[in-house]
Design a protein around this motif. Sequence first.
Motif, short mmCIF file in Angstrom:
data_model
loop_
_atom_site.label_atom_id
_atom_site.label_comp_id
_atom_site.label_asym_id
_atom_site.label_seq_id
_atom_site.Cartn_x
_atom_site.Cartn_y
_atom_site.Cartn_z
N LEU A 46 33.12 4.48 -9.13
CA LEU A 46 32.85 5.00 -7.80
C LEU A 46 32.00 4.01 -7.01
O LEU A 46 32.32 3.66 -5.86
N ALA A 47 30.91 3.54 -7.65
CA ALA A 47 30.02 2.60 -6.97
C ALA A 47 30.79 1.35 -6.55
O ALA A 47 30.64 0.85 -5.43
N GLU A 48 31.66 0.87 -7.45
CA GLU A 48 32.44 -0.34 -7.14
C GLU A 48 33.33 -0.09 -5.93
O GLU A 48 33.40 -0.90 -5.01
N TYR A 49 34.00 1.08 -5.93
CA TYR A 49 34.91 1.37 -4.82
C TYR A 49 34.17 1.46 -3.49
O TYR A 49 34.58 0.88 -2.48
N VAL A 50 33.05 2.20 -3.50
CA VAL A 50 32.32 2.43 -2.25
C VAL A 50 31.76 1.11 -1.72
O VAL A 50 31.91 0.78 -0.54
N LEU A 51 31.12 0.32 -2.60
CA LEU A 51 30.51 -0.94 -2.16
C LEU A 51 31.59 -1.91 -1.68
O LEU A 51 31.43 -2.60 -0.68
N ASP A 52 32.69 -1.94 -2.41
CA ASP A 52 33.83 -2.78 -2.05
C ASP A 52 34.31 -2.43 -0.65
O ASP A 52 34.58 -3.29 0.19
N THR A 60 32.37 -5.73 -12.07
CA THR A 60 31.96 -4.81 -13.13
C THR A 60 32.45 -5.36 -14.48
O THR A 60 33.52 -5.93 -14.56
N THR A 61 31.61 -5.17 -15.50
CA THR A 61 31.96 -5.66 -16.84
C THR A 61 31.69 -4.58 -17.88
O THR A 61 30.61 -3.99 -17.90
N LEU A 62 32.68 -4.35 -18.72
CA LEU A 62 32.54 -3.38 -19.82
C LEU A 62 31.91 -4.09 -21.01
O LEU A 62 32.34 -5.16 -21.39
N ILE A 63 30.87 -3.48 -21.60
CA ILE A 63 30.12 -4.18 -22.65
C ILE A 63 29.39 -3.16 -23.52
O ILE A 63 29.09 -2.06 -23.06
N GLU A 64 29.14 -3.49 -24.77
CA GLU A 64 28.39 -2.59 -25.67
C GLU A 64 26.94 -2.44 -25.18
O GLU A 64 26.39 -3.37 -24.58
N PRO A 65 26.30 -1.28 -25.45
CA PRO A 65 24.97 -1.03 -24.87
C PRO A 65 23.90 -2.06 -25.24
O PRO A 65 23.08 -2.43 -24.39
N GLY A 66 23.89 -2.54 -26.49
CA GLY A 66 22.86 -3.50 -26.88
C GLY A 66 22.88 -4.76 -26.04
O GLY A 66 21.90 -5.11 -25.37
N ALA A 263 41.82 4.79 -8.47
CA ALA A 263 42.45 5.86 -7.68
C ALA A 263 41.59 7.11 -7.68
O ALA A 263 41.41 7.77 -6.65
N GLY A 264 41.04 7.45 -8.85
CA GLY A 264 40.18 8.62 -8.96
C GLY A 264 38.92 8.45 -8.14
O GLY A 264 38.46 9.38 -7.46
N ALA A 265 38.34 7.22 -8.20
CA ALA A 265 37.13 6.95 -7.43
C ALA A 265 37.40 7.09 -5.93
O ALA A 265 36.60 7.66 -5.19
N GLN A 266 38.57 6.61 -5.51
CA GLN A 266 38.94 6.70 -4.10
C GLN A 266 39.08 8.15 -3.66
O GLN A 266 38.58 8.55 -2.61
N LYS A 267 39.70 8.94 -4.53
CA LYS A 267 39.91 10.36 -4.22
C LYS A 267 38.56 11.05 -4.04
O LYS A 267 38.36 11.82 -3.10
#
Lengths: 281, 286
Positions: A46-52, A60-66, A263-267
Motif C-alpha cells: 500500500l505504501a509503495e502504491y501511494v508514494l509511487d 521494496t525488498t523482501l528479506i528475512e527479519p534478521g 492491484a489490491g493496494a490500488q483497490k
Amino acid sequence: MNKLFKTIAIAAMSLFTLAACGDDDQTKPVKILYPSWAEGVAMTHLAEYVLDNKGYAVETTLIEPGPLYAALSKGDADLYLDAWLPHTHQDYWERFGNKLEVIGVVFDDASTGLVVPDYVEIDSIDELNDNIEIFDGKIYGIGAGAGIHGNTIKAIEEYPLNYEQLTSSESSMMAELRRSIAAKEPVLITGWKPHYMWDLYDLKMLKDPKEVYLVDQIEILSRQGFKEDHPEVANFFSHFQFDSDKLHELMGMVGEDERNPKAGAQKFYEKYQAEIDSWFQ
Amino acid sequence: MNIEIGKYVEQFVDWLSTVGRPFFDQVANIIGSSVKGLQSGLNAVPPFVMIIIITLLAFLAMTGIRQFKTSLKNYKKSFGLPIFVIIGLLLVYSMGFWSQLIDTLVLVLVSTIIILIIGIPLGILCAKSRKTDAVVRPILDFMQTMPAFVYLIPAILFFSVGDVPGVLATVIFSLPPAVRMTTLGIKEVPEDIIEASLAFGCTSSQMLYKVQIPLAMPTILAGINQTIMLALSMVVICSMVGAGGLGESVYASIQQADMALGFEAGLSIVILAIILDRITQAIGRQ
C-alpha cells in the motif's frame, strides 16, 4: 600500508557523504524492507502504491527479519513498517535499536498467543496439560529465532506445559493448519493478530492467565537521519495508521491475488483515498 | 488465454491429501518413527564412543581389511582421514552441536537408505529397457530441477510438519544421481565380458548379480556419494518444514542475523559433509 587504507577510507567516506547531501525527496528512492509476513506485505505494498502515485520513487525488498534489522541499522535501507515492539522483536531492538528511529505507530493491538480452531473445546492455556493426547503433545510453531518462538518456549516453562514446539516456518505452520481443518482435527499453533488466518478460518486464541504473551504495537522504524532527508515521507508515515478491521481488509485485498499485490493496494487506496491523501498534510 | 495450471494442482493436492490420508499417515509413521528411533538411539551413545566408532569406520574404509593385512605402506597412508575425523568431530562437540549433528546425520542416512531402495532397482530397470529409460529420464530431470520450495508445502499437506516432509523432499532432490549412475555403471560393463559369461551358460539373473552389478559397483558407489552430498545440501531447506538438526540452527541464524551461530552450525555441516564424502569415496575405491 595502513596509511594508504586510511586515506582510501576517508576519501570514500567523504564521497559518500557528499553523495548523500543535497538530494531532495523526489530523486532518491525510498527503500522499504519487509519480511514475508502478511500484514507487512500488505502495508508495504500500500505504501509503495501511494508514494509511487504521489511521484516518489520507492524500492521494496523482501528479506528475512534478521538481515532486515541489520541492514536498516547500517543505513543501507530507509524503512520497515512491521516492527512488533516492545515484546516480540525485543531481541532485535536490543541489538539494533540504538541505530533506529520510530517514526510512526501503525496499530496498537498486535497480539500473539496459542491458537486453536473454533471446534476445539478448550479455551485457556491452563487446560492444555489435561488434553495432551488431543493435540499429540505438539505445538506447531514458526521459525526458530522468531519472537513468538521465544515466547512459546517461555510459556512451556512457566505454565509448565508438557508439549514440544515444532519449529518450521510460517508457511509450513499454515499448511499444517489447513491440513487439520480440512480433516476437522484438533491442532495447536502459535498465532498472531493481525494475520490472514483469521479471515480464512474460524479460530480462537487461548486465554493466557499468566500473561506470557504480551500485547505489542506495530511500529514503523527508519534508519537514523531519514526524517531529515525525507521530511514529507516521514510525515506521511507518522499518520499511517489502521484499526483492526481496516488492517484486515487491506490484508484481504492485497492477499486476494498473490501474483498482483499492487492491484489490491490500488483497490484499498481508491476506497479510502480522501483519508490516505490527508496523511500528507 | 489464461491457463491456471497452478489452481488445478492445488485442488488436486487438497483432494489427494484428504483421500489418501490413511496411506500417508502410514508412510509418515514408518519414516517418522525410524528417524526418531535412530536419533534417540545414536544420541544415547556417549559422544566419545561415537567419535571412536566413526574414526574406526574411516580407518577401515581407508585401508580396506585385506590391504591392511598385506602392506604396511597403505597402513601409513590411511591416517589422514581418521585424524581429520577425530579433530572435526571434537570441534563440533566442543561448539555444542553434537546432538544436532546426530539428528542431521540420521536425516541424511534415512533419506539415503530410501533412495537406495528405490534408486538402484530403478537404475537397473533403466539399463535393461530403453522404454523405461525414456519414461524415467524426464521425470528425473524434473525432480532435479524443480525448486524444492515448490513441493515442500504439498509435502506438509500429505505428511504434516516434522522430519517426514524433510526426508521426502530430500529423497526427491537426491534420487536422480543414484538412478543415473546405476544405469551408467551397468551399461558400461564391457561387451566381451557379457559374451564370455553367456558362453559359460550364465542365466540372466546370474548375469546381473555376479557380473554386471559387481563390475558396476564403483560407478554405483560414486552415485551414492553424490546422493549423500545432495542430501546434505537440503538440510537447511528441510528445517523450514520442521526437520531439526544443524539446518535449524542455520535457518535461525538467518532469521536473527546471528553470524556466530550461522558460522558454527555451517562449519559443523561442512565437517559432516567432508567425513561422509571421504568415507564413501574410500569405500568406492576398495
